[in-house]
Design a protein around this motif. Sequence first.
Motif, PDB file in Angstrom:
ATOM      1  N   ARG A 167       0.824  -1.205   0.000  1.00 18.10           N
ATOM      2  CA  ARG A 167       0.000   0.000   0.000  1.00 18.10           C
ATOM      3  C   ARG A 167       0.861   1.259   0.000  1.00 18.10           C
ATOM      4  NH1 ARG A 167      -4.450   2.510   1.921  1.00 18.10           N
ATOM      5  NH2 ARG A 167      -3.135   3.428   3.510  1.00 18.10           N
ATOM      6  N   GLU A 171       0.847   4.083  -2.878  1.00 14.40           N
ATOM      7  CA  GLU A 171       0.607   5.500  -2.617  1.00 14.40           C
ATOM      8  C   GLU A 171       1.755   6.363  -3.130  1.00 14.40           C
ATOM      9  OE1 GLU A 171      -2.250   5.959   1.257  1.00 14.40           O
ATOM     10  OE2 GLU A 171      -0.099   5.863   1.557  1.00 14.40           O
ATOM     11  N   ASN A 240      -9.974   8.417   5.190  1.00 17.87           N
ATOM     12  CA  ASN A 240      -9.632   9.005   6.491  1.00 17.87           C
ATOM     13  C   ASN A 240     -10.870   9.138   7.368  1.00 17.87           C
ATOM     14  OD1 ASN A 240      -6.977   9.214   5.822  1.00 17.87           O
ATOM     15  ND2 ASN A 240      -7.031  11.400   5.370  1.00 17.87           N
ATOM     16  N   LYS A 243     -11.650   5.822   8.696  1.00 21.60           N
ATOM     17  CA  LYS A 243     -10.592   5.287   9.557  1.00 21.60           C
ATOM     18  C   LYS A 243     -10.556   5.978  10.919  1.00 21.60           C
ATOM     19  CE  LYS A 243      -6.444   5.581   7.751  1.00 21.60           C
ATOM     20  NZ  LYS A 243      -5.181   5.362   6.986  1.00 21.60           N
ATOM     21  N   TYR A 244     -10.736   7.307  10.886  1.00 27.16           N
ATOM     22  CA  TYR A 244     -10.576   8.070  12.120  1.00 27.16           C
ATOM     23  C   TYR A 244     -11.908   8.386  12.798  1.00 27.16           C
ATOM     24  CZ  TYR A 244      -5.930   8.244  10.119  1.00 27.16           C
ATOM     25  OH  TYR A 244      -4.727   7.877   9.562  1.00 27.16           O
ATOM     26  N   ASP A 268     -16.983  13.948   9.041  1.00 27.71           N
ATOM     27  CA  ASP A 268     -17.100  12.800   9.924  1.00 27.71           C
ATOM     28  C   ASP A 268     -17.325  13.281  11.340  1.00 27.71           C
ATOM     29  OD1 ASP A 268     -14.548  12.921  11.551  1.00 27.71           O
ATOM     30  OD2 ASP A 268     -13.666  12.801   9.542  1.00 27.71           O
ATOM     31  N   ARG A 287       1.678  12.388  10.493  1.00 27.91           N
ATOM     32  CA  ARG A 287       0.533  11.758  11.150  1.00 27.91           C
ATOM     33  C   ARG A 287       0.417  12.339  12.551  1.00 27.91           C
ATOM     34  NH1 ARG A 287       2.122   5.759  10.285  1.00 27.91           N
ATOM     35  NH2 ARG A 287       4.139   6.757  10.303  1.00 27.91           N
ATOM     36  N   ARG A 292      -1.230   5.884  17.253  1.00 28.51           N
ATOM     37  CA  ARG A 292      -2.600   5.685  16.836  1.00 28.51           C
ATOM     38  C   ARG A 292      -2.663   5.357  15.347  1.00 28.51           C
ATOM     39  NH1 ARG A 292      -6.125  10.990  16.845  1.00 28.51           N
ATOM     40  NH2 ARG A 292      -5.318  11.173  14.747  1.00 28.51           N
ATOM     41  N   THR A 299       0.168   5.674   6.226  1.00 28.05           N
ATOM     42  CA  THR A 299       1.517   6.048   5.834  1.00 28.05           C
ATOM     43  C   THR A 299       1.714   7.550   5.990  1.00 28.05           C
ATOM     44  OG1 THR A 299       1.216   4.412   4.097  1.00 28.05           O
ATOM     45  CG2 THR A 299       3.235   5.676   4.048  1.00 28.05           C
ATOM     46  N   GLY A 300       0.619   8.296   5.912  1.00 31.66           N
ATOM     47  CA  GLY A 300       0.736   9.743   5.984  1.00 31.66           C
ATOM     48  C   GLY A 300       0.900  10.384   4.616  1.00 31.66           C
ATOM     49  N   LEU A 301       0.499   9.661   3.577  1.00 28.73           N
ATOM     50  CA  LEU A 301       0.630  10.214   2.225  1.00 28.73           C
ATOM     51  C   LEU A 301      -0.714  10.653   1.654  1.00 28.73           C
ATOM     52  CD1 LEU A 301       3.189   7.729   0.640  1.00 28.73           C
ATOM     53  CD2 LEU A 301       3.578  10.116   1.243  1.00 28.73           C
ATOM     54  N   LEU A 303      -3.266  12.663   2.503  1.00 29.66           N
ATOM     55  CA  LEU A 303      -3.615  14.079   2.380  1.00 29.66           C
ATOM     56  C   LEU A 303      -2.621  14.845   1.502  1.00 29.66           C
ATOM     57  CD1 LEU A 303      -4.969  14.918   5.952  1.00 29.66           C
ATOM     58  CD2 LEU A 303      -6.256  14.620   3.827  1.00 29.66           C
TER      59      LEU A 303
HETATM   60  N1  LIG Z   1     -10.882  12.700   9.105  1.00 33.01           N
HETATM   61  C1  LIG Z   1      -9.862  12.704   9.977  1.00 33.01           C
HETATM   62  N2  LIG Z   1     -10.088  12.690  11.321  1.00 33.01           N
HETATM   63  C2  LIG Z   1      -9.064  12.698  12.204  1.00 33.01           C
HETATM   64  N3  LIG Z   1      -7.754  12.730  11.861  1.00 33.01           N
HETATM   65  C3  LIG Z   1      -7.468  12.742  10.552  1.00 33.01           C
HETATM   66  C4  LIG Z   1      -8.486  12.732   9.541  1.00 33.01           C
HETATM   67  N4  LIG Z   1      -7.889  12.772   8.342  1.00 33.01           N
HETATM   68  C5  LIG Z   1      -6.563  12.798   8.576  1.00 33.01           C
HETATM   69  N5  LIG Z   1      -6.296  12.767   9.901  1.00 33.01           N
HETATM   70  C6  LIG Z   1      -4.966  12.831  10.525  1.00 33.01           C
HETATM   71  O1  LIG Z   1      -4.042  13.322   9.568  1.00 33.01           O
HETATM   72  C7  LIG Z   1      -2.999  12.379   9.358  1.00 33.01           C
HETATM   73  C8  LIG Z   1      -2.565  12.416   7.907  1.00 33.01           C
HETATM   74  O2  LIG Z   1      -3.573  11.872   7.073  1.00 33.01           O
HETATM   75  P1  LIG Z   1      -3.156  11.098   5.748  1.00 33.01           P
HETATM   76  O3  LIG Z   1      -4.373  10.652   5.054  1.00 33.01           O
HETATM   77  O4  LIG Z   1      -2.200  11.974   5.010  1.00 33.01           O
HETATM   78  O5  LIG Z   1      -2.315   9.852   6.296  1.00 33.01           O
HETATM   79  P2  LIG Z   1      -2.795   8.473   6.906  1.00 33.01           P
HETATM   80  O6  LIG Z   1      -4.278   8.352   6.834  1.00 33.01           O
HETATM   81  O7  LIG Z   1      -2.146   8.344   8.242  1.00 33.01           O
HETATM   82  O8  LIG Z   1      -2.103   7.446   5.956  1.00 33.01           O
HETATM   83  P3  LIG Z   1      -2.482   7.090   4.436  1.00 33.01           P
HETATM   84  O9  LIG Z   1      -3.599   7.985   4.009  1.00 33.01           O
HETATM   85  O10 LIG Z   1      -1.206   7.367   3.708  1.00 33.01           O
HETATM   86  O11 LIG Z   1      -2.847   5.667   4.464  1.00 33.01           O
HETATM   87  C9  LIG Z   1      -3.562  11.052   9.815  1.00 33.01           C
HETATM   88  O12 LIG Z   1      -2.549  10.183  10.248  1.00 33.01           O
HETATM   89  C10 LIG Z   1      -4.461  11.453  10.949  1.00 33.01           C
HETATM   90  O13 LIG Z   1      -3.709  11.600  12.122  1.00 33.01           O
END
Ligand SMILES: Nc1ncnc2c1ncn2[C@@H]1O[C@H](COP(=O)(O)OP(=O)(O)OP(=O)(O)O)[C@@H](O)[C@H]1O
Length: 356
Positions: A167, A171, A240, A243-244, A268, A287, A292, A299-301, A303
């Motif tokens: 993954r 990405e 995201n 996931k969050y 969300d 991240r 968490r 991975t943090g990619l 966004l």
């Molecule tokens: N909807 C959200 N609610 C809460 N925190 C968020 C949300 N979206 C992003 N984040 C925070 O921002 C960070 C960066 O998000 P990003 O999508 O870039 O990376 P990721 O989700 O950790 O990994 P990846 O998308 O590469 O699988 C996340 O690790 C999380 O901590």
Amino acid sequence: TDRSEELTRVAQLTAALEGVPAALVVWDAEGREVLRNQAATAFAGGRHGDALVESAVRDQLRGALAGEPSARDLEVFGPPRRALVVAALPILEDDALVGAVAVVEDVSERRRLEAVRRDFVANISHELKTPVGALGLLAETLTSEEDPAVVRRLADRIVSEAFRVARTIDELLDLSRIEAEGEVRHEPVAVARVVGEAIQRVRPLAVSRSITLDVDVPRRHSVRGDRPQLVSAVANLLENACKYSDEGSLVQVRSRSDGTAVEIDVCDAGIGIPTRDLERVFERFYRVDRARSRETGGTGLGLAIVRHVAGNHGGEVQVRSQEGEGSVFTLRLPAGPGVVGLPAGSGTTGLPAQAG
Ligand SMILES: Nc1ncnc2c1ncn2[C@@H]1O[C@H](COP(=O)(O)OP(=O)(O)OP(=O)(O)O)[C@@H](O)[C@H]1O
Ligand SMILES: [Mg+2]
């Protein structure tokens, strides 16, 4: 005549030197200034930082007149902060020294890019090394394990770590492709279609977490752009959001348009983002809470991809969030021409994750 030809040549050369982006100063053999181009006038008799540059230029020219070509780095603390290289060369004519030329080049942008690339390589090495190291250890343990239940568990973990690496690589490829595409396609695309395809991608995740996806995207909303890129952006926001957030919660996608721009909101009611991190979540590999995020397998990619896609389209992405309350990510894009053909059955309202 020779004389007028020579004058024309001098005029041409002077004009050419004026156009050079680097600053140029020329001295004759006696140390008198004979030429200073436009870019170099800035630091003659300037403010503190400029005075520093001017004195470095003089030092280098003096050295060059003594027969020593040389270059030195110079940091000007600005603002803006700049990294400069001041170089000087003796000018020789039939082996005789007739003067010296100094060149001041602004290398700030190059240095910044080098730093970004170094960070990026360090980050990516770390991101790949961690799961690959885990894979090695798991496989090693597996070879000496007899208990079928334990073998089973180890094998499961190997599979999930391998998916994690795959993954991350996917990405990275996405991101580099999106970054490399200077010119994006600007075809009219229905927002409902983009959202529909993005939902297809995250549906398994939403279903596994019993999250309801609520979509309110009018059929008439369209944007101009590259559909695969736009789908990837919205899918990352949706992923995201799922996931969050807590299991069983609600994720909403809405769009608005004023005719010039379309705004797509992904909302969300999840864990939210602390104010101090809001600025940084769009950076690659950033991240909020490593522990968490490790649990949620990011991975943090994601966004970083979203921000790039927005930028490629002349749009932007913004976030509002309250810790413990939830987040709203808004993707703002130039509006398209109105109704664009939709494949049958897509672009509906209130589409639950469980459907289809
Ligand atoms: N909807 C959200 N609610 C809460 N925190 C968020 C949300 N979206 C992003 N984040 C925070 O921002 C960070 C960066 O998000 P990003 O999508 O870039 O990376 P990721 O989700 O950790 O990994 P990846 O998308 O590469 O699988 C996340 O690790 C999380 O901590
Ligand atoms: Mg993500």
